[in-house]
Design a protein around this motif. Sequence first.
Motif, short mmCIF file in Angstrom:
data_model
loop_
_atom_site.label_atom_id
_atom_site.label_comp_id
_atom_site.label_asym_id
_atom_site.label_seq_id
_atom_site.Cartn_x
_atom_site.Cartn_y
_atom_site.Cartn_z
N MET A 134 0.93 -1.36 -0.10
CA MET A 134 0.04 -0.01 0.16
C MET A 134 0.74 1.36 0.12
SD MET A 134 -3.13 -0.80 2.76
CE MET A 134 -4.49 0.75 1.84
N ILE A 135 0.52 2.09 -0.76
CA ILE A 135 1.18 3.57 -0.81
C ILE A 135 0.06 4.44 -0.12
CG2 ILE A 135 2.63 5.20 -1.99
CD1 ILE A 135 3.66 3.10 -3.71
N ASP A 136 0.19 5.13 0.88
CA ASP A 136 -0.87 5.89 1.43
C ASP A 136 -2.16 5.12 1.59
OD1 ASP A 136 1.11 7.77 1.73
OD2 ASP A 136 0.61 8.51 -0.51
N GLY A 137 -2.97 5.72 1.00
CA GLY A 137 -4.43 4.78 1.00
C GLY A 137 -4.70 3.84 -0.20
N ASP A 138 -3.68 3.85 -1.00
CA ASP A 138 -3.84 2.99 -2.34
C ASP A 138 -2.94 1.73 -2.29
OD1 ASP A 138 -5.39 4.89 -3.58
OD2 ASP A 138 -3.90 6.20 -3.83
N ALA A 139 -3.83 0.49 -2.64
CA ALA A 139 -3.16 -0.61 -2.77
C ALA A 139 -2.59 -0.92 -4.23
CB ALA A 139 -3.94 -1.74 -2.19
N TYR A 140 -1.60 -1.76 -4.30
CA TYR A 140 -0.87 -2.16 -5.51
C TYR A 140 -0.83 -3.72 -5.32
CZ TYR A 140 -0.32 2.45 -6.68
OH TYR A 140 -0.36 3.79 -6.53
N GLY A 141 -1.26 -4.63 -6.38
CA GLY A 141 -1.12 -5.86 -6.23
C GLY A 141 -0.57 -6.60 -7.49
N ASN A 142 -0.26 -7.92 -7.45
CA ASN A 142 0.55 -8.63 -8.43
C ASN A 142 1.61 -7.98 -8.64
OD1 ASN A 142 -1.41 -10.61 -8.75
ND2 ASN A 142 -2.54 -9.36 -10.16
N LEU A 143 2.38 -7.58 -7.67
CA LEU A 143 3.68 -6.95 -7.82
C LEU A 143 4.78 -7.88 -8.45
CD1 LEU A 143 4.11 -4.92 -4.42
CD2 LEU A 143 3.38 -4.01 -6.78
N THR A 144 5.43 -7.12 -9.44
CA THR A 144 6.69 -7.93 -10.03
C THR A 144 7.81 -6.95 -10.11
OG1 THR A 144 6.16 -6.91 -12.25
CG2 THR A 144 5.05 -9.05 -11.85
N VAL A 145 9.17 -7.66 -9.86
CA VAL A 145 10.06 -6.66 -9.89
C VAL A 145 10.31 -5.71 -10.95
CG1 VAL A 145 12.86 -6.97 -10.35
CG2 VAL A 145 11.62 -8.64 -9.03
N GLU A 146 9.70 -5.99 -12.13
CA GLU A 146 9.41 -4.92 -13.36
C GLU A 146 8.48 -3.81 -12.81
OE1 GLU A 146 8.95 -8.35 -13.75
OE2 GLU A 146 11.15 -8.69 -14.20
N SER A 147 7.51 -4.24 -12.20
CA SER A 147 6.23 -3.19 -12.02
C SER A 147 6.67 -2.19 -11.23
CB SER A 147 5.05 -3.84 -12.04
OG SER A 147 4.89 -4.26 -10.55
N ILE A 148 7.46 -2.58 -10.22
CA ILE A 148 7.60 -1.48 -8.94
C ILE A 148 8.04 -0.22 -9.34
CG2 ILE A 148 8.87 -1.19 -6.81
CD1 ILE A 148 8.50 -4.09 -6.23
N GLU A 149 9.20 -0.24 -10.21
CA GLU A 149 9.72 1.00 -10.49
C GLU A 149 8.97 1.95 -10.89
OE1 GLU A 149 13.67 0.51 -11.49
OE2 GLU A 149 13.97 2.22 -10.73
N GLY A 150 7.91 1.71 -11.78
CA GLY A 150 6.96 2.42 -12.63
C GLY A 150 6.11 3.15 -11.41
N ILE A 151 5.79 2.17 -10.45
CA ILE A 151 4.87 2.85 -9.38
C ILE A 151 5.34 3.88 -8.55
CG2 ILE A 151 3.29 2.02 -7.57
CD1 ILE A 151 3.30 -0.91 -8.75
N ILE A 152 6.80 3.76 -8.03
CA ILE A 152 7.23 4.46 -7.29
C ILE A 152 7.58 5.74 -8.02
CG2 ILE A 152 9.60 5.02 -6.17
CD1 ILE A 152 7.74 2.94 -4.93
N GLU A 153 7.96 5.64 -9.33
CA GLU A 153 8.13 6.76 -10.25
C GLU A 153 6.88 7.72 -10.21
OE1 GLU A 153 10.20 8.62 -11.75
OE2 GLU A 153 11.74 7.03 -10.54
N LYS A 154 5.78 7.29 -10.55
CA LYS A 154 4.45 7.98 -10.35
C LYS A 154 4.48 8.90 -9.22
CE LYS A 154 0.30 6.23 -9.62
NZ LYS A 154 -0.49 4.79 -9.85
N TYR A 155 4.76 8.34 -7.96
CA TYR A 155 4.83 9.25 -6.75
C TYR A 155 5.90 10.27 -6.73
CZ TYR A 155 1.12 6.39 -4.74
OH TYR A 155 0.13 5.66 -4.77
N ARG A 156 7.18 9.87 -7.39
CA ARG A 156 8.49 10.89 -7.48
C ARG A 156 7.62 12.09 -8.48
NH1 ARG A 156 12.77 6.66 -7.79
NH2 ARG A 156 13.52 6.70 -5.77
N GLY A 157 6.90 11.71 -9.42
CA GLY A 157 6.29 12.78 -10.15
C GLY A 157 5.57 13.81 -9.58
N ASP A 158 4.96 13.46 -8.28
CA ASP A 158 4.03 14.17 -7.68
C ASP A 158 4.76 15.54 -7.12
OD1 ASP A 158 1.88 12.71 -8.28
OD2 ASP A 158 1.63 11.79 -6.16
N ARG A 159 6.02 15.17 -6.96
CA ARG A 159 6.86 16.12 -6.33
C ARG A 159 7.00 17.66 -6.82
NH1 ARG A 159 12.69 14.18 -4.84
NH2 ARG A 159 12.26 13.32 -6.98
#
Lengths: 160, 527
Positions: A134-159
């Motif tokens: 979970m990142i804050d109130g949002d959940a992320y499932g079926n995580l793969t080593v490949e998919s994580i980077e993109g998810i984190i990037e999305k939050y970095r973009g918020d900055r």
Amino acid sequence: MEKVEILRSRIKEVKSKQVEKGDMILSSLHLAQELFENSIPLEAAEAMAEELDVKIERIYEIATFYSMYSTKPRGKHLIRLCESLPCHVVEGPQIEQKLKDILKIDFGQTTKDGLFTLEQTSCLGICGVGPVMMIDGDAYGNLTVESIEGIIEKYRGDRK
Amino acid sequence: MKSMTILFSTDSNSLLNGSRSYAQTMKDLVKEYNLSKMVDVVETGTFGFYGKGVLFQVFPEDIYYSVSSVDDLKEIFNEHVLKGRIVSKFLVEKEKIKPAKRTELKETRIVLRNAGIIDPENIEEYIARDGYKALYNVLRMKQMDVIEMIKASGLRGRGGAGFPTGLKWEMTFKAKDGKKYVLCNADEGEPGTFKDRLILEGDPHSVIEAMAIAGYSIGADTGYIYIRGEYYNSIKKVQKAINDAKEYGLLGNNIFGSDFSFDIAIRPGAGSYVVGDETALMESLEGKAGRPRLKPPYPTEHGLYGKPTLINNVETFANVPWIILNGPGAFRRYGTEKSKGTKVFSLVGNVVNRGIVELPMGCTLRELIYGFGGGVAKGRTLKMVQTGGTAGTFVKPDKLDLPIDYESIKDGISLGSGSILVIDDQNKAIDIAKKAVKFYMHESCGKCTPCREGTRDLYILLDRISKGIGKKEDIERIRTLSMEISDSSFCGLGQSINLPLVSLYDNFKDEFLELVKAKSKNTSNLI
């Protein structure tokens, strides 16, 4: 209005629903964490003790007992990775390592830019699509080593 | 009834596959083409099955599609919704969702009677399926007659302990006090268990109605649902359901024109497994650290704020309206001699189809894993199964054909919360043991020494063994220390540690022994 004043007025609001003394302490701590970026500073604890008419020691006992609260400042975004067995057996450890590598921090730490705090959590009850985080109130499932980077990037973009 | 209904499952598991945005896209398309009078797009609870894509069902054809992009969805809209031509490449074979084997399994939906069928956020859909009728009937009965019905049904607590529900109701009814409480334990934290979440999100009114029935039966006017703080989506949906029930006069003062008044409020948790213990939950509700109380006195006499309190699990409550409407005899037709009715199982881990399924008590692990679950994922070999959650036992494949119910612990199979964790041969027993003990260590509330210190000692012991620096005597110590913690702990948390640890030890002793013989230090997948 100052954050602590907002907290006081919101506690007064929830207090109207209070049935017994002490009933609203947990809810108030949730409110405080929403306002103060995922942690409970001294000024918030003092305000809660005063508004709810309980000793500040009680506020701290609760704030340190439950894992969703933190008295230590945390980052803007809170990442909670499930560490329970159902996620573990579906390659959870690889996700754990990848997440630490991307963020360059260990569990319980905050990135230097103050954007992310990484934590472990017990089962989040979404094991149908594990491994999950979970990142804050949002959940992320079926995580793969490949998919994580993109998810984190999305939050970095918020900055920006 | 509109000529076409499209159902999207938007429970927490499906949401992670993006089902909400697909449902929205479909709604937008329907609106854009001015078809709102003809086509209904409904968000519902779980279909009980999770694939890679987003799953939705189309009526009247009664078919399922699985899509993985908005373009796929648009294609189905253009072909099927507009032209009436089924797009076979996105079709999911019905056997996969409702496999023939699953019919053989006698999937029986009592608890999940509405999940995946109604829109849980629409109270009228619940009412249309006999919702709140049980409450209406009950208000015309004597309190003790309602309790006798629950007792006769044989319903037992679905949180794991299996205490007879009717008896609990009777004890609270007989406690003399002007103020009583009804609590719903929705602090679901047993790893691998997500049935309560899916009930709350798929059919919240069934729990609300049952709590009101319980309130009338025992003489309480106040109810609380204690929901895990991390369950944001559940909290939102249940709050909406409570608000709607109040608006319809199904909660509040003088329900159905009777003298009975009942109100329900939600209280969110804040992350503590021990709070799942009923007395710890009451401490937490009172705004304290969630540590369990000494029993007796029992909550039925001295519960929340010192008042008589009835506390039941979400799944237990969800059975109640069905029992009232269909009678205890109908309920007793399902299950085994001492375990009546059905159980909602959550199937997780290394299995092809993860999800939830409701089967009569007494079904087997083979039916669950190979019937519903489609077998071990990636064609691997089954090594072991953990039943009942992290505080449950590990069994080897030789027990796949034994029945599971409250009594099956005699065969080493715990029912617990109904979690079935499938573990393949890629996993090492030592890593599983470490993870399980880490959970206990992390969740120990610190009140009693055996649990607080013992779980830590056990973890250090296992850690040493996993790093290849353990001694032969350490292996035997896994068993004895687990038994010591279990025998001397204060509450169910520490007391249950023998279930996972002793069963792991007994089943995989050789594997543990290998670790203290082997010279190699790299013996664990964990650091």
